[in-house]
Structures are given as structure tokens and as C-alpha cells.
Design a protein around this motif. Structure first.
Motif, PDB file in Angstrom:
ATOM      1  N   ARG A 192       0.821  -1.203   0.000  1.00  0.00           N
ATOM      2  CA  ARG A 192       0.000   0.000   0.000  1.00  0.00           C
ATOM      3  C   ARG A 192       0.856   1.255   0.000  1.00  0.00           C
ATOM      4  NH1 ARG A 192      -4.914   1.677   0.363  1.00  0.00           N
ATOM      5  NH2 ARG A 192      -5.708  -0.443   0.393  1.00  0.00           N
ATOM      6  N   GLU A 193       1.945   1.229   0.732  1.00  0.00           N
ATOM      7  CA  GLU A 193       2.826   2.391   0.727  1.00  0.00           C
ATOM      8  C   GLU A 193       3.409   2.622  -0.656  1.00  0.00           C
ATOM      9  OE1 GLU A 193       5.689   1.610   3.679  1.00  0.00           O
ATOM     10  OE2 GLU A 193       4.331   1.942   5.383  1.00  0.00           O
ATOM     11  N   GLU A 194       3.749   1.538  -1.354  1.00  0.00           N
ATOM     12  CA  GLU A 194       4.260   1.679  -2.717  1.00  0.00           C
ATOM     13  C   GLU A 194       3.181   2.241  -3.643  1.00  0.00           C
ATOM     14  OE1 GLU A 194       6.830   1.517  -5.977  1.00  0.00           O
ATOM     15  OE2 GLU A 194       7.183   1.442  -3.806  1.00  0.00           O
ATOM     16  N   TYR A 195       1.939   1.749  -3.467  1.00  0.00           N
ATOM     17  CA  TYR A 195       0.826   2.253  -4.281  1.00  0.00           C
ATOM     18  C   TYR A 195       0.569   3.737  -3.999  1.00  0.00           C
ATOM     19  CZ  TYR A 195      -3.974   2.971  -5.816  1.00  0.00           C
ATOM     20  OH  TYR A 195      -5.102   3.474  -6.392  1.00  0.00           O
ATOM     21  N   ASP A 196       0.560   4.088  -2.706  1.00  0.00           N
ATOM     22  CA  ASP A 196       0.356   5.496  -2.344  1.00  0.00           C
ATOM     23  C   ASP A 196       1.457   6.382  -2.904  1.00  0.00           C
ATOM     24  OD1 ASP A 196      -1.893   4.763  -1.013  1.00  0.00           O
ATOM     25  OD2 ASP A 196      -0.961   4.730   0.976  1.00  0.00           O
ATOM     26  N   ARG A 197       2.682   5.868  -2.892  1.00  0.00           N
ATOM     27  CA  ARG A 197       3.802   6.644  -3.417  1.00  0.00           C
ATOM     28  C   ARG A 197       3.626   6.889  -4.909  1.00  0.00           C
ATOM     29  NH1 ARG A 197       8.214   5.736  -6.133  1.00  0.00           N
ATOM     30  NH2 ARG A 197       7.846   3.497  -6.167  1.00  0.00           N
ATOM     31  N   VAL A 199       0.780   6.872  -6.600  1.00  0.00           N
ATOM     32  CA  VAL A 199      -0.334   7.796  -6.800  1.00  0.00           C
ATOM     33  C   VAL A 199       0.107   9.233  -6.565  1.00  0.00           C
ATOM     34  CG1 VAL A 199      -2.576   8.525  -5.887  1.00  0.00           C
ATOM     35  CG2 VAL A 199      -2.116   6.109  -6.290  1.00  0.00           C
ATOM     36  N   GLN A 200       0.872   9.458  -5.535  1.00  0.00           N
ATOM     37  CA  GLN A 200       1.362  10.797  -5.253  1.00  0.00           C
ATOM     38  C   GLN A 200       2.266  11.306  -6.368  1.00  0.00           C
ATOM     39  OE1 GLN A 200       3.175  10.625  -1.395  1.00  0.00           O
ATOM     40  NE2 GLN A 200       1.221  10.320  -0.313  1.00  0.00           N
ATOM     41  N   GLU A 201       3.107  10.421  -6.898  1.00  0.00           N
ATOM     42  CA  GLU A 201       3.974  10.822  -8.008  1.00  0.00           C
ATOM     43  C   GLU A 201       3.145  11.189  -9.243  1.00  0.00           C
ATOM     44  OE1 GLU A 201       6.701   7.674  -8.665  1.00  0.00           O
ATOM     45  OE2 GLU A 201       7.927   8.091  -6.886  1.00  0.00           O
ATOM     46  N   PHE A 202       2.100  10.385  -9.509  1.00  0.00           N
ATOM     47  CA  PHE A 202       1.239  10.663 -10.659  1.00  0.00           C
ATOM     48  C   PHE A 202       0.522  12.004 -10.496  1.00  0.00           C
ATOM     49  CE2 PHE A 202      -3.013  10.438 -12.552  1.00  0.00           C
ATOM     50  CZ  PHE A 202      -2.658  10.286 -13.884  1.00  0.00           C
ATOM     51  N   MET A 203      -0.022  12.238  -9.308  1.00  0.00           N
ATOM     52  CA  MET A 203      -0.707  13.506  -9.059  1.00  0.00           C
ATOM     53  C   MET A 203       0.250  14.685  -9.158  1.00  0.00           C
ATOM     54  SD  MET A 203      -3.212  12.396  -5.924  1.00  0.00           S
ATOM     55  CE  MET A 203      -3.923  14.019  -5.820  1.00  0.00           C
ATOM     56  N   LEU A 204       1.470  14.480  -8.713  1.00  0.00           N
ATOM     57  CA  LEU A 204       2.460  15.549  -8.815  1.00  0.00           C
ATOM     58  C   LEU A 204       2.767  15.877 -10.270  1.00  0.00           C
ATOM     59  CD1 LEU A 204       4.379  17.460  -7.356  1.00  0.00           C
ATOM     60  CD2 LEU A 204       6.093  15.636  -7.324  1.00  0.00           C
ATOM     61  N   ARG A 205       2.883  14.832 -11.110  1.00  0.00           N
ATOM     62  CA  ARG A 205       3.132  15.068 -12.543  1.00  0.00           C
ATOM     63  C   ARG A 205       1.950  15.801 -13.180  1.00  0.00           C
ATOM     64  NH1 ARG A 205       5.112   9.691 -12.385  1.00  0.00           N
ATOM     65  NH2 ARG A 205       3.148   8.960 -13.330  1.00  0.00           N
TER      66      ARG A 205
END
Length: 591
Positions: A192-197, A199-205
Motif C-alpha cells: 500500500r505504501e508503494e501504491y500510495d507513493r 499515486v502521489q507521483e502521478f498527481m504531482l506530474r
């Protein structure tokens, strides 16, 4: 023998009272599990997975306490005390930062059911009864949570007063199961932490891309605004300003009439009227006199906008804006000047008092006809605006009196529309503004209109227009005589249209303005026509038609010519036909 109270978790799903059950740790079978539910196979130890598909009805012998369990279900209200086996390790139920009874981690006492990220109940930091010491897990939100209600917390040897029983020095099988369960949840939390990471990277892009688009659009808009409105060239220094040219033209009688289509006296009178009553104003860059001269020069000469831009040494934007301002003021004037002088039509015009017409036409109050004004329309509207003349036009219906003043006008209809359709729409849509003929009065109309009450039409199928009589023999018979007399009076509308187009030559070929603006220009020219006519100041164009009643400038026929066949006999009024016959008989008997 310990007492276990189920009041707390029973109160969550049922309103029945709490029951007290007694169990013995010595009688517990290691292969049995709690009486309420079996945990999923993924959460059971290897030694208990063989009981996952156990059928309680057919394999009662394989379940040691089946009799007591059935007795419990059947006699729940008898207060029967049962010997319950020790619970199987159950999945903790909880989420977020909820508090609950936990076992504590391997290295510390419980820290609430939130675990490392506060997203799992029963994580390593919230397990009760760890190897190094059991205890009640602390709550990050101040409340107490619970394990699965189907879980009998037999491993939690805790008294009601809050005292804790020390854990044994050796690890039990349940502790090994807790370790494997902790490993399972650790792996899931890592996923889940990898998935959250990610998702955060995608939203940042996405944010970066959106920010880049916004910055690019703002930069382009700023460049456009700068190039259009800010990055202007230096002001031109004219050898003669527009105001100086207007004043110089007003000082020359011939130049004033040729450029502004009226005399200096009329120009100044019109300027004062528009300024005082219709909102024409001077601005810091252009006076109202210069703006009016610009408007009259474009409409009368006519001149294009670019020619005006060069003549007045102004920008195209200034030329268009000032033209629109004067156009608006003149259209306000049109409301007050394009109407009958006497709505009751109480007087008889001097022209009708001629022995040639009186007494048969004493009640005539004017003439109605339509004219075609060439216009520019979009490609999709070319067909409907192309009339019988072969060019795109507006069919403009107008009423005029015998002073050649327009008393009513409707502009905007396509050139292919018949006069009767425009006429009916004018009565229905502008009924309160339309000058209806009073009882006993009538207008003169051509053969494109029916002969009915209030509107006197000529005989159809008989020679009618004046050029036909001038180029041929004189009228014969009462019908031709009536048509000749009728046409001699009704040509006042044709002469009015002729003077209108001869004076305001922009109507001969309207520029490619929006269609609404083209209609407003037509009405404004008619308002100026009436203003000049009412001034009683000599005008060369009106003098031509006043001195020769047969003079019709720009004769191109009427908009009704060629549409006579569309008039049905049933549209005519019998009383009006009899009135027409009475006039024809009287004219013929007097000739």
C-alpha cells in the motif's frame, strides 16, 4: 476458571442482554476454534485449516463441543453455562487511528489499533499480549476499540480492574501465528505504501503539467494583449486633422452638400439636436462635430471605413466606434421622427385637393410599398436573401405621406419574401406602432397587395405603371383611367425611395457589416431623410422631385412587381371593390 463478559461486543450488533460464559484453559482443545465463526483460511494456522470445510451436521464427531453448541443455540434464554474452547487467532477489525484492545508490539506495549500508518487495526504496534508483556493498547483518539466480535479474547488474561498477567517466557503457538500475521500485514502495508507513493507521483506530474499549460496560456494571452493594445505605433501627425477638415468643408457650400449631403445650417441644427436630446457626446480624442461629419461622410459619399481612417487620421477602432455612437443617436431620433404628424389624419393634403383627384381621393392618407436594399449576408443565407433582381437584398417595407415623409418602416426581411408577408408581420408584430388607417381613410397600395378595407389597390391585369402610359397610348376605359390616376398618386412612395437612395448612397451597396447593423443604417438614413424634409430648408435632391411629379430617381420597379399572381381573389374585400368601381366611374364620367 476465568469469567468472560460479552456485553461490550454484543451491544454492537444485538440488543439482547450480555451473557457470562465459563471456559477452562485445561479443557481447551488446540484443534478447536470459537463457537461463533470460523476465520478465513488465510488467517488460520496450518494445524486448523483442515476444519475450514467442516460440516457441523454430518461430522458432529469431529467437533468436540457440538452438543453444547447446539444446546447453546436452542437454549439461549436459559442462562446455560458452556465450556468454550480457546479462541483461534482472528483478524483484527479496525481502521484509521481507532483505539482498541491490543497486544502491544514485540518491543513495546500497545500503541492503539492504528498501527504504523493509522490505516490498519491490529498492526504490530497494536497487538495485545506481546511476548515482552501484554497490555491494553493505548488509543490515539481516546476511545476503546475491539477485536472481531467473533473473537473470544481468551489469550488476554486481564482482570476487570485493569491488572495485567505477565506473559510466559516461552513463545506459544499463538505467538508464532501472531508473528506470521504481522509479517502478512507488513507486506500488505509495504504494497500500500508503494501504491500510495505512485499515486502521489502521478498527481504531482499532473499538477506540474497543468501548471505548465496555465503558464503557457497566460503567456500567450499576455503577448496577444500586448501586441494588440499596448504595442502601438506612434500617433500620426496629420497635416490636417479630421476636425479641421470638417470645419473647412462646412465653410464651403458646395463641398458641404457633396460631402455631408446637407447644408451647413442643417448640419449644425442636426448636431445640436443629437447632442441635446439623443446622447451624442464629445470625447477627449474626438469632438461630436467631427464624429457627425464622419458619419454623414461615410453614409452620403459613400466612403469605406479605411478611407475614413486615412481622411480623419484615426485608427480603425476609433472610426468604427464613433460611427456606431452616431448611428445609435440617429436611431433614437428615428423613433420620434418616423411617424405621422397627425395620427388622426384630420386634414386633407394640398396635393389631393387638385381637381384631378378631388373628391375621390380626399380620404387618402399615404402610400405603402417595399424596396430592395442590397446587403451582404453570410453564405448560408444567400439563397433566401436573393430576390427576383438577382442579388442579395433586404425587403424594406415603408409607408409615406404626400410630403414624402416616411411614417413607418420595417427593415430586415430577406429579399425573397413577398411584400404581403412583410405587411402582415408588421401589423401583427408592431400593431401598437403601426399607423392604422382610421374609419373611412385608406392607403394606396400596388398590385402586390389585395384590395381590402383601408387599402386601395389598382385593377389587376390592366396597364398600371406610369412609364407604360408615357411610352404608349393614353388610358382607355375606366379601369385604365383609374389605374393611371392611382399610379400618379402612389408614385410618391417611389419618389421617396428614389431621393433616399440618391442622397444616402451607402444604401446602394451596404458594406459587410453585421445584418442587424445594416438594418439600423437603413432606418438611420430614413430618419435623416425625414429630418431634412421637415426642416423646410431648400435641398437640391428634394427640389428635383418637387418640381416634376413624374421624376423618379433610381427607378428599378417595386418589390411587389412580378408577385401579383400570388394574390388570391378571396383576399379582397367586396365593399372596397365597390368603392374602387365608384371612383373609376366618377373619373371616367368626368374625363
Amino acid at each position: 476458571m476465568d469469567n468472560y463478559n460479552y456485553r461490550d461486543f454484543m451491544s454492537q450488533g444485538s440488543s439482547s442482554g450480555a451473557r457470562t460464559f465459563h471456559t477452562s484453559q485445561e479443557d481447551a482443545d488446540e484443534d478447536d476454534f470459537g463457537p461463533f465463526a470460523s476465520p478465513p483460511a488465510s488467517y488460520l494456522s496450518a494445524s486448523r485449516r483442515h476444519m475450514e470445510h467442516l460440516d457441523l451436521n454430518s461430522e458432529g464427531g469431529a467437533f468436540p463441543n457440538i452438543g453444547s453448541y447446539q444446546a447453546f443455540l436452542q437454549g439461549a434464554a436459559t442462562g446455560l453455562e458452556l465450556q468454550l474452547p480457546p479462541r483461534a487467532p482472528a483478524r483484527r477489525v479496525g481502521a484509521g487511528s481507532g483505539a482498541g484492545r491490543g497486544r502491544g508490539s514485540k518491543t513495546a506495549a500497545g500503541g492503539g489499533r492504528g498501527g504504523r500508518k493509522g490505516s490498519r487495526g491490529g498492526r504490530s504496534g497494536s497487538r495485545g499480549g506481546a511476548r515482552l508483556g501484554g497490555g491494553r493498547g493505548a488509543s490515539s483518539s481516546g476511545g476503546q476499540g475491539f477485536d472481531n466480535p467473533l473473537d473470544v479474547d481468551a489469550g488476554d488474561e486481564e482482570d476487570d480492574d485493569g491488572t495485567e498477567t505477565p506473559s510466559h517466557g516461552t513463545e506459544t503457538p499463538s505467538q508464532e501465528e501472531d508473528d506470521s500475521e504481522d509479517d502478512y500485514w507488513d507486506e500488505e502495508d509495504d504494497d500500500r505504501e508503494e501504491y500510495d507513493r505512485r499515486v502521489q507521483e502521478f498527481m504531482l506530474r499532473c499538477r506540474k503539467k497543468r501548471r505548465k499549460i496555465i503558464i503557457t496560456a497566460a503567456a500567450m494571452l499576455g503577448m496577444y494583449h500586448f501586441d494588440t493594445y499596448m504595442n502601438k505605433g506612434d500617433y500620426r501627425v496629420p497635416t490636417e486633422s479630421g476636425f479641421e477638415w470638417v470645419m473647412k468643408t462646412l465653410g464651403n457650400r458646395t463641398s458641404c452638400f457633396n460631402m455631408f449631403r446637407m447644408s451647413q445650417e442643417l448640419f449644425l441644427r442636426l448636431h445640436s439636436l443629437l447632442v441635446d436630446s439623443y446622447g451624442l457626446k464629445s470625447t477627449r480624442k474626438m469632438s461630436s462635430i467631427e464624429a457627425l461629419g464622419l458619419f454623414l461622410w461615410i453614409c452620403g459619399a459613400p466612403q469605406s471605413v479605411r478611407q475614413a481612417e486615412d481622411r480623419f487620421t484615426r485608427s480603425l477602432e476609433t472610426i468604427c466606434r464613433k460611427f456606431d455612437e452616431v448611428l445609435e443617436s440617429v436611431n433614437k431620433l428615428a423613433v420620434d421622427i418616423i411617424k405621422p404628424k397627425d395620427p388622426e389624419f384630420r386634414s386633407v393634403h394640398s396635393r389631393l385637393q387638385s381637381p384631378r383627384f378631388t373628391p375621390f381621393f380626399d380620404n387618402c392618407i399615404g402610400a405603402i410599398d417595399g424596396t430592395h436594399i442590397p446587403v451582404v449576408v453570410p453564405t448560408s443565407l444567400v439563397v433566401q436573401h436573393t430576390g427576383r433582381h438577382g442579388y442579395t437584398s433586404q425587403n424594406v417595407m415603408a409607408i409615406c405621406d404626400f410630403d414624402m415623409r416616411f411614417t413607418f418602416v420595417v427593415a430586415g426581411w430577406p429579399g425573397s419574401v413577398h411584400d404581403m408577408r412583410v405587411f402582415k408581420d408588421a401589423i401583427e408584430k408592431f400593431g401598437d406602432k403601426y399607423p392604422h388607417p382610421p374609419e373611412g381613410k385608406f392607403y394606396l397600395v400596388d398590385s402586390g397587395y389585395p384590395n381590402r378595407s383601408g387599402y386601395l389597390a389598382p385593377y389587376k391585369g390592366t396597364k398600371y405603371h406610369l412609364p407604360e402610359f408615357r411610352q404608349g397610348p393614353m388610358p382607355r376605359g375606366k379601369k385604365e383611367l383609374f389605374n393611371y390616376t392611382h399610379s400618379s398618386l402612389r408614385n410618391v412612395i417611389e419618389r421617396s425611395f428614389g431621393v433616399l437612395k440618391m442622397k444616402w448612397r451607402i444604401l446602394l451597396d451596404l458594406p459587410s457589416y453585421p445584418m442587424q447593423k445594416q438594418s439600423e443604417i437603413i432606418i438611420a438614413c430614413m430618419a435623416l431623410h425625414n429630418f431634412i424634409r421637415e426642416s423646410f430648408i431648400g435641398d437640391a435632391d428634394f427640389d428635383l422631385v418637387d418640381h416634376d411629379e413624374n421624376y423618379v430617381p433610381f427607378t428599378e420597379g417595386t418589390s411587389s412587381d412580378g408577385n401579383v399572381s400570388s394574390i388570391r381573389h378571396g383576399d379582397e374585400d367586396q365593399n372596397m371593390n365597390e368603392f374602387r368601381d365608384w371612383i373609376a366611374d366618377g373619373l371616367f364620367s368626368r374625363s
